[in-house]
Design a protein around this motif. Structure first.
Motif, PDB file in Angstrom:
ATOM      1  N   ASP A  89      64.155  42.922  -8.826  1.00  0.00           N
ATOM      2  CA  ASP A  89      62.985  42.700  -9.429  1.00  0.00           C
ATOM      3  C   ASP A  89      61.990  43.951  -9.453  1.00  0.00           C
ATOM      4  OD1 ASP A  89      60.426  41.501  -9.934  1.00  0.00           O
ATOM      5  OD2 ASP A  89      61.375  39.628  -9.162  1.00  0.00           O
ATOM      6  N   PRO A  90      61.177  44.348 -10.491  1.00  0.00           N
ATOM      7  CA  PRO A  90      60.538  45.272 -10.173  1.00  0.00           C
ATOM      8  C   PRO A  90      59.316  44.936  -9.344  1.00  0.00           C
ATOM      9  CG  PRO A  90      61.166  44.928 -12.573  1.00  0.00           C
ATOM     10  CD  PRO A  90      61.583  43.908 -11.916  1.00  0.00           C
ATOM     11  N   ASP A  91      58.966  43.814  -9.134  1.00  0.00           N
ATOM     12  CA  ASP A  91      57.882  43.418  -8.476  1.00  0.00           C
ATOM     13  C   ASP A  91      58.082  43.434  -6.942  1.00  0.00           C
ATOM     14  OD1 ASP A  91      56.024  42.949 -10.635  1.00  0.00           O
ATOM     15  OD2 ASP A  91      56.616  41.047 -10.966  1.00  0.00           O
ATOM     16  N   TYR A  92      59.353  43.577  -6.640  1.00  0.00           N
ATOM     17  CA  TYR A  92      59.618  43.536  -4.958  1.00  0.00           C
ATOM     18  C   TYR A  92      58.984  44.830  -4.271  1.00  0.00           C
ATOM     19  CZ  TYR A  92      62.851  39.757  -5.172  1.00  0.00           C
ATOM     20  OH  TYR A  92      63.404  38.280  -5.363  1.00  0.00           O
ATOM     21  N   VAL A  93      58.427  44.617  -3.155  1.00  0.00           N
ATOM     22  CA  VAL A  93      57.947  45.863  -2.371  1.00  0.00           C
ATOM     23  C   VAL A  93      58.675  45.701  -0.825  1.00  0.00           C
ATOM     24  CG1 VAL A  93      55.891  46.546  -1.227  1.00  0.00           C
ATOM     25  CG2 VAL A  93      55.959  45.742  -3.365  1.00  0.00           C
ATOM     26  N   LEU A  94      59.283  46.833  -0.441  1.00  0.00           N
ATOM     27  CA  LEU A  94      59.838  46.742   0.804  1.00  0.00           C
ATOM     28  C   LEU A  94      58.653  46.507   2.001  1.00  0.00           C
ATOM     29  CD1 LEU A  94      62.375  47.315   2.328  1.00  0.00           C
ATOM     30  CD2 LEU A  94      62.005  49.579   2.432  1.00  0.00           C
ATOM     31  N   PHE A  95      57.592  47.317   1.907  1.00  0.00           N
ATOM     32  CA  PHE A  95      56.604  47.266   2.919  1.00  0.00           C
ATOM     33  C   PHE A  95      55.397  47.102   2.454  1.00  0.00           C
ATOM     34  CE2 PHE A  95      54.055  48.962   6.542  1.00  0.00           C
ATOM     35  CZ  PHE A  95      54.572  48.070   7.540  1.00  0.00           C
ATOM     36  N   GLY A  96      54.664  46.025   2.410  1.00  0.00           N
ATOM     37  CA  GLY A  96      53.244  45.844   1.610  1.00  0.00           C
ATOM     38  C   GLY A  96      52.426  45.253   2.535  1.00  0.00           C
ATOM     39  N   GLU A 153      58.955  43.606   4.551  1.00  0.00           N
ATOM     40  CA  GLU A 153      58.441  42.118   4.178  1.00  0.00           C
ATOM     41  C   GLU A 153      59.503  41.353   3.956  1.00  0.00           C
ATOM     42  OE1 GLU A 153      55.182  41.509   3.672  1.00  0.00           O
ATOM     43  OE2 GLU A 153      54.326  43.728   3.913  1.00  0.00           O
ATOM     44  N   ALA A 154      59.264  39.985   3.818  1.00  0.00           N
ATOM     45  CA  ALA A 154      60.196  38.797   3.407  1.00  0.00           C
ATOM     46  C   ALA A 154      60.140  39.124   2.141  1.00  0.00           C
ATOM     47  CB  ALA A 154      59.675  37.740   3.966  1.00  0.00           C
ATOM     48  N   ILE A 155      61.424  39.310   1.620  1.00  0.00           N
ATOM     49  CA  ILE A 155      62.117  39.679   0.238  1.00  0.00           C
ATOM     50  C   ILE A 155      62.367  38.166  -0.175  1.00  0.00           C
ATOM     51  CG2 ILE A 155      63.466  40.770  -1.318  1.00  0.00           C
ATOM     52  CD1 ILE A 155      63.814  43.168   0.923  1.00  0.00           C
ATOM     53  N   THR A 156      61.713  37.651  -1.008  1.00  0.00           N
ATOM     54  CA  THR A 156      61.903  36.086  -1.474  1.00  0.00           C
ATOM     55  C   THR A 156      62.024  36.053  -3.056  1.00  0.00           C
ATOM     56  OG1 THR A 156      59.446  35.591  -1.555  1.00  0.00           O
ATOM     57  CG2 THR A 156      60.796  35.412   0.504  1.00  0.00           C
ATOM     58  N   GLY A 157      62.493  34.743  -3.327  1.00  0.00           N
ATOM     59  CA  GLY A 157      62.356  34.421  -4.848  1.00  0.00           C
ATOM     60  C   GLY A 157      63.787  34.298  -5.294  1.00  0.00           C
ATOM     61  N   SER A 158      63.897  33.847  -6.391  1.00  0.00           N
ATOM     62  CA  SER A 158      65.167  33.490  -7.079  1.00  0.00           C
ATOM     63  C   SER A 158      65.984  34.500  -7.484  1.00  0.00           C
ATOM     64  CB  SER A 158      64.978  32.687  -8.555  1.00  0.00           C
ATOM     65  OG  SER A 158      64.144  33.143  -9.301  1.00  0.00           O
ATOM     66  N   ALA A 159      65.371  35.740  -7.803  1.00  0.00           N
ATOM     67  CA  ALA A 159      66.067  37.007  -8.220  1.00  0.00           C
ATOM     68  C   ALA A 159      66.961  37.510  -6.937  1.00  0.00           C
ATOM     69  CB  ALA A 159      65.000  37.968  -8.356  1.00  0.00           C
ATOM     70  N   VAL A 160      66.319  37.404  -5.755  1.00  0.00           N
ATOM     71  CA  VAL A 160      67.172  37.874  -4.545  1.00  0.00           C
ATOM     72  C   VAL A 160      68.314  36.766  -4.322  1.00  0.00           C
ATOM     73  CG1 VAL A 160      65.676  37.021  -2.719  1.00  0.00           C
ATOM     74  CG2 VAL A 160      66.957  39.090  -2.386  1.00  0.00           C
ATOM     75  N   THR A 161      67.856  35.482  -4.207  1.00  0.00           N
ATOM     76  CA  THR A 161      68.791  34.453  -4.248  1.00  0.00           C
ATOM     77  C   THR A 161      69.898  34.579  -4.985  1.00  0.00           C
ATOM     78  OG1 THR A 161      66.995  33.069  -3.261  1.00  0.00           O
ATOM     79  CG2 THR A 161      69.052  32.076  -4.022  1.00  0.00           C
ATOM     80  N   ASP A 162      69.502  34.679  -6.310  1.00  0.00           N
ATOM     81  CA  ASP A 162      70.810  34.965  -7.204  1.00  0.00           C
ATOM     82  C   ASP A 162      71.670  36.203  -7.156  1.00  0.00           C
ATOM     83  OD1 ASP A 162      70.033  32.506  -8.387  1.00  0.00           O
ATOM     84  OD2 ASP A 162      68.669  33.415 -10.049  1.00  0.00           O
ATOM     85  N   PHE A 163      70.847  37.291  -6.639  1.00  0.00           N
ATOM     86  CA  PHE A 163      71.675  38.586  -6.417  1.00  0.00           C
ATOM     87  C   PHE A 163      72.684  38.323  -5.509  1.00  0.00           C
ATOM     88  CE2 PHE A 163      71.988  42.535  -4.078  1.00  0.00           C
ATOM     89  CZ  PHE A 163      72.610  43.238  -4.953  1.00  0.00           C
TER      90      PHE A 163
END
Length: 821
Positions: free
Chosen positions: A691-698, A612-622
């Protein structure tokens, strides 16, 4: 692979008298599941095959596995837009799916095909029995074929083909890796004399409901010539040339402008057709040759090759005037970048075959190479300011494979039984390279509040470049046997060793038993595998575009070896493995009717797919904090995503009957393939820690594997011919498809696009012995897929999805003239 013997029996075809009587009969008759006869005069179930068996005298009806055979005239009369082979196969084969993409990155330029609803790289393509190379471009922007490196069917000249044999069964032990869904063997024209000239012209003429207009667009021109000469002692030389030109189509709606973009400057362009949805412009040049030369004794030198050059354009999302991706000084009314593909594809095979005592031998060298250059026009790198270039080269891609084969086969009798034994070795070298784009295509300019890189596809950076290679060696043995007149079998075993993945053993056992002259049972079981392509291992890219919610983001596709991907939980890829099983029957009743029904079951473990496209501020900041790279809003990488199970059934039948002094043929075919997911890879702890809500393959990528392709497809065909006329009517039912999005926060809109019916027809008239003229149409009732709902149609801009088999072109009309000598 063992030598292939090309045998095409000739059966006399009865002639008819009046086209009117046949047309009435076609309309009143009930369609049957069938396929019509090929150009060689033999009905397909009577045609001798060279694919799927080492025996040299089996027909389609006698095969231990299901096979479709298409002749030269079938391809000509398919009415494919612009002479495209892929489009012809889509029209003629129920198990073959080739949706036309738009706004889909590289898939706008190289279309990916499916067999039995599986991935495009899970079907093996052969030319005259020799392995065809795949494309150098990874199709990451598409829905169908997402993350694959498919064979480019439209790089194969359609007029070079004598016939096509499609083996719908796993055949890795017989032909090597990738033959999970089946094998498509394209056999080239080998006529020793004569030739043909062909010209066709067509266009779409359609009522476009979303804008309330009637449009004529997509004009296509196709010119082809081929000629052959006899070289004596059964030798020949056959050469040909094709030219194709396709004008664009556009099915975009009126722009409603997203709520977050509704500034005064942007509202000024509201209500316009700012987007493009449909075919892009394309120009192709194809060349080919096929030759055999007697060397004396029983030896024969053979060579064949294809050349393809194509320039294409693809669509991208519109950038509004008041956007941080735009400078009004450059584009005061906003802009829509256009992608440009420069595709060069070359393949050649040379070899010697003959007899060595009681053995037939075949030694060959095979080289194929695909080069693709990706460019953009009408774009901008906003971070460079108003002085930014508007044209960019974003990357170069190249894939090549070189093979050496040596094969032996011989037949021998054992009592009343006859066996054909074959063995051989193959050595293959694959090489994959990518090159950086223009510096301006990836540069981070002084305007740090603006997105970096060229809009609609940031260029490959020097750090993104890949240079990978591997060696593959294999050895196989197979036996095809006839035990009397009722039982026939095919058995094969292969060991294949990859320098980067180690060794794999594949095997196949298939059998057919004829209980009575009118009925036979057949079945097969096989183990197959597919190694991840070099592109899937090494490809990286940077893109700027809109996410599923319509918001502009910058994303990275990372190789599994990239440190960022590793930090997010990426691991080394492993090969896919599959177990295929099928059971079916064939029946022939008299001389007029035959039918085959085959059920199949395919389990595939460790399927390679994009995350999946892993998006959001959490991955950007990491990424910014860990690697010092800012502004990355989305990341994805390849993974062994899931185990799947595909079950289905395929039906093919033919009915023929003399009518008005000739022959009427009714036919059709049906395919059903349902894929379900048995297991999904766990989301790595590294990702959930961010981020606990991230899913690798959804849900989105699961939808790609299971429901994005139509589960069903049916073809119903009627033909009639006499000395002067050929009439064709074809009705296709494209099954339903399903689109699922994940917009975040638990919002996962979906839509089912219902089944659609398509009507095609053609009338061809012969003038003397040499001329043929034809007129016809595809989708004569001007059907479209269902309109997308408000969650999916991108604020009115993209009213039709790309998933439906009927496409979004509307009605297409064409005329063709052909001169043979």
């Amino acid at each position: 692979m063992p030598p292939f013997r090309f045998i095409a029996p000739r059966l006399a075809a009865p002639r008819l008298a009046t086209p009117l009587a046949a047309a009435i009969a076609m309309c009143l008759s009930t369609p049957a599941f069938a396929q019509s006869s090929g150009d060689d005069g033999a009905t397909r179930l009577d045609a001798v095959i060279v694919t799927g068996t080492r025996a040299t005298d089996r027909t389609v009806l006698e095969s231990t596995s299901p096979i479709d055979v298409l002749g030269q005239d079938d391809l000509i009369r398919a009415g494919a837009v612009n002479g495209e082979l892929g489009g012809a196969l889509q029209a003629l084969l129920p198990s073959f799916n080739l949706p036309r993409q738009s706004n889909s990155g590289g898939a706008d330029h190289i279309r990916a095909a499916q067999l039995r609803g599986l991935a495009p790289d899970q079907v093996l393509v052969l030319i005259n029995g020799k392995r065809r190379h795949v494309s150098s471009l990874v199709t990451t922007g598409s829905k169908i074929g997402r993350g694959t490196t498919p064979v480019d069917f439209n790089a194969i000249p359609i007029t070079a083909i004598k016939r096509i044999e499609v083996l719908r069964d796993g055949a890795g032990a017989q032909y090597g890796a990738d033959a999970v869904a089946g094998v498509i063997n394209i056999i080239l024209d080998d006529a020793g004399d004569g030739g043909a000239f062909e010209a066709s012209y067509g266009a779409h003429h359609t009522d476009l409901e979303p804008i309330g207009r009637t449009l004529t667009d997509g004009q296509s021109t196709f010119l082809a010539a081929k000629v052959g000469t006899d070289l004596g002692n059964d030798g020949f030389l056959r050469v040909g040339l094709e030219y194709k030109q396709l004008e664009p189509t556009n099915r975009a709606g009126f722009d409603q402008v997203p709520p977050w973009d509704q500034t005064p400057a942007n509202l000024a362009v509201q209500g316009r057709r700012n987007y493009h949805h449909g075919n892009g412009a394309a120009k192709d040049i194809n060349g080919w040759l096929n030759t055999e030369i007697a060397l004396g004794g029983s030896a024969l030198l053979y060579a064949f090759g294809t050349y393809h050059q194509r320039d294409t354009e693809g669509a991208n999302y519109y950038r509004y005037p008041d956007s941080d991706a735009n400078w009004p000084e450059v584009y005061p009314e906003g802009f829509r970048p256009v992608s440009i593909g420069e595709n060069l594809d070359v393949a050649g095979v040379a070899g010697v075959r003959g007899q060595w005592g009681d053995w037939d031998y075949d030694a060959s060298l095979n080289h194929g190479r695909n080069e693709f250059t990706y460019r953009l026009r009408d774009s901008i790198n906003a971070s460079l300011g108003p002085s930014s270039p508007t044209r960019f080269k974003t990357g170069d891609y190249a894939f090549s494979q070189t093979l050496a084969n040596f094969d032996l086969s011989r037949g021998f009798e054992a009592g009343a039984n006859f066996h054909t034994f074959a063995t051989g070795v193959e050595f293959r070298v694959e090489d994959y390279e990518t090159g950086a784009g223009d510096p301006a295509s990836y540069a981070a300019g002084p305007y740090t509040d603006r997105p970096t890189g060229s809009q609609a596809g940031g260029g490959l950076t020097p750090q993104d470049e890949a240079d990978l290679d591997r060696d593959v060696a294999s050895v196989y043995a197979s036996v095809s046997s006839n035990f009397g007149e009722k039982l026939s079998t095919d058995a094969a075993l292969r060991y294949e060793h990859y320098s980067d993945f180690g060794g794999e053993v594949t095997g196949k056992l298939a059998a057919r038993y004829e209980f009575a002259p009118a009925f036979a049972l057949r079945g097969a079981v096989s183990r197959n595998f597919r190694a991840p392509s070099l592109g899937q291992i090494g490809y990286e890219s940077t893109s700027t575009g809109y996410n599923a919610a319509g918001q502009l983001i910058q994303g990275r596709l990372l190789s599994v070896n990239n440190p960022i991907a590793r930090a997010l939980g990426a691991t080394d890829l492993t090969p896919e493995t599959s177990v295929n099983a099928s059971l079916g029957f064939t029946s022939r009743i008299g001389e007029n009717f035959d039918v085959s029904v085959d059920f199949f079951h395919i389990d595939i473990d460790d399927r390679v797919a994009l995350s999946e496209a892993i998006t959001g501020s959490a991955v950007t900041d990491f990424i910014d904090e860990t690697f010092g790279i800012g502004g990355i809003n989305s990341v994805s990488f390849f993974t062994n995503a899931a185990d799947t199970r595909t079950r289905g059934v395929e039906v093919v039948a033919n009915w023929r009957h003399p009518l008005a002094g000739g022959e009427l043929g009714l036919g059709g075919s049906y395919s059903y393939a349902d894929t379900e997911i048995k297991r999904i890879v766990d989301t790595p702890a590294q990702l959930t820690a961010i981020d606990p809500d991230y899913v690798l393959f959804g849900v989105e990528e699961s939808n790609t594997l299971t429901d994005a392709a139509p589960r069903t497809k049916a073809l119903f065909t009627g033909t009639w011919a006499n000395d002067d006329w050929n009439l064709l009517t074809r009705v296709t039912r494209h099954g339903s498809t399903k689109r699922v999005f994940n917009f975040g926060g638990g919002y996962e809109p979906e839509q089912v696009y219902g089944a659609k019916w398509q009507l095609d027809a053609e009338v061809e008239y012969r003038i003397g012995d040499r001329w043929r003229v034809a007129v016809g149409g595809l989708n004569l009732t001007d059907e479209y897929a269902d309109l997308s709902n408000e969650d999916i149609y991108y604020f009115g801009n993209l009213p039709y999805d790309v998933l439906s088999g009927i496409g979004s072109g509307g009605a297409y009309y064409y005329a063709r003239v052909r001169y043979s000598f």
